[in-house]
Design a protein around this motif. Sequence first.
Motif, PDB file in Angstrom:
ATOM      1  N   LYS A  44     -92.913 -39.143  30.870  1.00  0.00           N
ATOM      2  CA  LYS A  44     -91.507 -39.469  30.585  1.00  0.00           C
ATOM      3  C   LYS A  44     -90.619 -39.130  31.779  1.00  0.00           C
ATOM      4  CE  LYS A  44     -91.648 -39.162  25.596  1.00  0.00           C
ATOM      5  NZ  LYS A  44     -91.131 -38.525  24.396  1.00  0.00           N
ATOM      6  N   GLU A  45     -90.866 -37.985  32.377  1.00  0.00           N
ATOM      7  CA  GLU A  45     -90.064 -37.566  33.532  1.00  0.00           C
ATOM      8  C   GLU A  45     -90.253 -38.533  34.700  1.00  0.00           C
ATOM      9  OE1 GLU A  45     -89.407 -33.657  36.405  1.00  0.00           O
ATOM     10  OE2 GLU A  45     -90.953 -33.627  34.864  1.00  0.00           O
ATOM     11  N   GLU A  46     -91.490 -38.935  34.940  1.00  0.00           N
ATOM     12  CA  GLU A  46     -91.783 -39.876  36.024  1.00  0.00           C
ATOM     13  C   GLU A  46     -91.156 -41.241  35.738  1.00  0.00           C
ATOM     14  OE1 GLU A  46     -96.113 -37.986  37.335  1.00  0.00           O
ATOM     15  OE2 GLU A  46     -96.034 -39.680  35.962  1.00  0.00           O
ATOM     16  N   THR A  47     -91.193 -41.672  34.494  1.00  0.00           N
ATOM     17  CA  THR A  47     -90.585 -42.950  34.107  1.00  0.00           C
ATOM     18  C   THR A  47     -89.078 -42.922  34.349  1.00  0.00           C
ATOM     19  OG1 THR A  47     -92.300 -43.285  32.450  1.00  0.00           O
ATOM     20  CG2 THR A  47     -90.320 -44.610  32.231  1.00  0.00           C
ATOM     21  N   ALA A  48     -88.444 -41.801  34.035  1.00  0.00           N
ATOM     22  CA  ALA A  48     -87.004 -41.670  34.266  1.00  0.00           C
ATOM     23  C   ALA A  48     -86.698 -41.770  35.765  1.00  0.00           C
ATOM     24  CB  ALA A  48     -86.502 -40.350  33.707  1.00  0.00           C
ATOM     25  N   LEU A  49     -87.518 -41.116  36.578  1.00  0.00           N
ATOM     26  CA  LEU A  49     -87.324 -41.194  38.032  1.00  0.00           C
ATOM     27  C   LEU A  49     -87.531 -42.622  38.543  1.00  0.00           C
ATOM     28  CD1 LEU A  49     -89.075 -37.919  39.245  1.00  0.00           C
ATOM     29  CD2 LEU A  49     -86.674 -38.496  39.492  1.00  0.00           C
ATOM     30  N   VAL A  50     -88.554 -43.287  38.039  1.00  0.00           N
ATOM     31  CA  VAL A  50     -88.832 -44.669  38.454  1.00  0.00           C
ATOM     32  C   VAL A  50     -87.668 -45.578  38.061  1.00  0.00           C
ATOM     33  CG1 VAL A  50     -90.314 -46.665  38.017  1.00  0.00           C
ATOM     34  CG2 VAL A  50     -91.338 -44.445  38.481  1.00  0.00           C
ATOM     35  N   ASN A  51     -87.112 -45.377  36.879  1.00  0.00           N
ATOM     36  CA  ASN A  51     -85.969 -46.188  36.437  1.00  0.00           C
ATOM     37  C   ASN A  51     -84.758 -45.973  37.343  1.00  0.00           C
ATOM     38  OD1 ASN A  51     -87.401 -47.339  34.352  1.00  0.00           O
ATOM     39  ND2 ASN A  51     -86.705 -45.856  32.836  1.00  0.00           N
ATOM     40  N   GLU A  52     -84.516 -44.731  37.723  1.00  0.00           N
ATOM     41  CA  GLU A  52     -83.407 -44.415  38.630  1.00  0.00           C
ATOM     42  C   GLU A  52     -83.604 -45.089  39.989  1.00  0.00           C
ATOM     43  OE1 GLU A  52     -81.235 -40.359  39.692  1.00  0.00           O
ATOM     44  OE2 GLU A  52     -82.773 -40.098  38.139  1.00  0.00           O
ATOM     45  N   ILE A  53     -84.827 -45.003  40.493  1.00  0.00           N
ATOM     46  CA  ILE A  53     -85.150 -45.623  41.784  1.00  0.00           C
ATOM     47  C   ILE A  53     -84.994 -47.140  41.688  1.00  0.00           C
ATOM     48  CG2 ILE A  53     -87.026 -46.079  43.424  1.00  0.00           C
ATOM     49  CD1 ILE A  53     -88.057 -43.202  42.707  1.00  0.00           C
ATOM     50  N   THR A  54     -85.416 -47.720  40.577  1.00  0.00           N
ATOM     51  CA  THR A  54     -85.339 -49.170  40.387  1.00  0.00           C
ATOM     52  C   THR A  54     -83.889 -49.660  40.395  1.00  0.00           C
ATOM     53  OG1 THR A  54     -87.378 -49.105  39.099  1.00  0.00           O
ATOM     54  CG2 THR A  54     -86.033 -51.068  38.874  1.00  0.00           C
ATOM     55  N   VAL A  55     -83.000 -48.915  39.750  1.00  0.00           N
ATOM     56  CA  VAL A  55     -81.581 -49.295  39.733  1.00  0.00           C
ATOM     57  C   VAL A  55     -81.025 -49.304  41.152  1.00  0.00           C
ATOM     58  CG1 VAL A  55     -79.288 -48.511  39.016  1.00  0.00           C
ATOM     59  CG2 VAL A  55     -81.158 -48.531  37.377  1.00  0.00           C
TER      60      VAL A  55
END
Length: 107
Positions: free
Chosen positions: A49-60
């Motif tokens: 979940k933490e990694e997914t949140a980071l990936v989403n932030e990077i994607t934005v």
Amino acid sequence: MSERIKVLNDLLERVEKWDETPQHAPIIIESAKPEIARLSEWESVPFTKEETALVNEITVKQRRLIESLKAGKAALAAEMRTLNKKSALVENYLYPKHTPTFVNQHL
């Protein structure tokens, strides 16, 4: 902290250093390549979940970077079209393709 979270944080930090100009975007992309290469090694492992949140932030942030590059490309293309028009005008004035024809109005 896992190795992958560290790499994602490093990648996020690099993307956050972007000054939101199209000129700086390629530098950010080039500097992020080592982190992206390291992340591709772990493709088969699912994200937490933490990694997914980071990936989403990077994607934005990546989307904003790409939009900036597209806008910069469009502006550059418009500027080049303007320069080409000016160049064509000058060239046609200095080196006409057809010889000028003057009409004698006294005939």
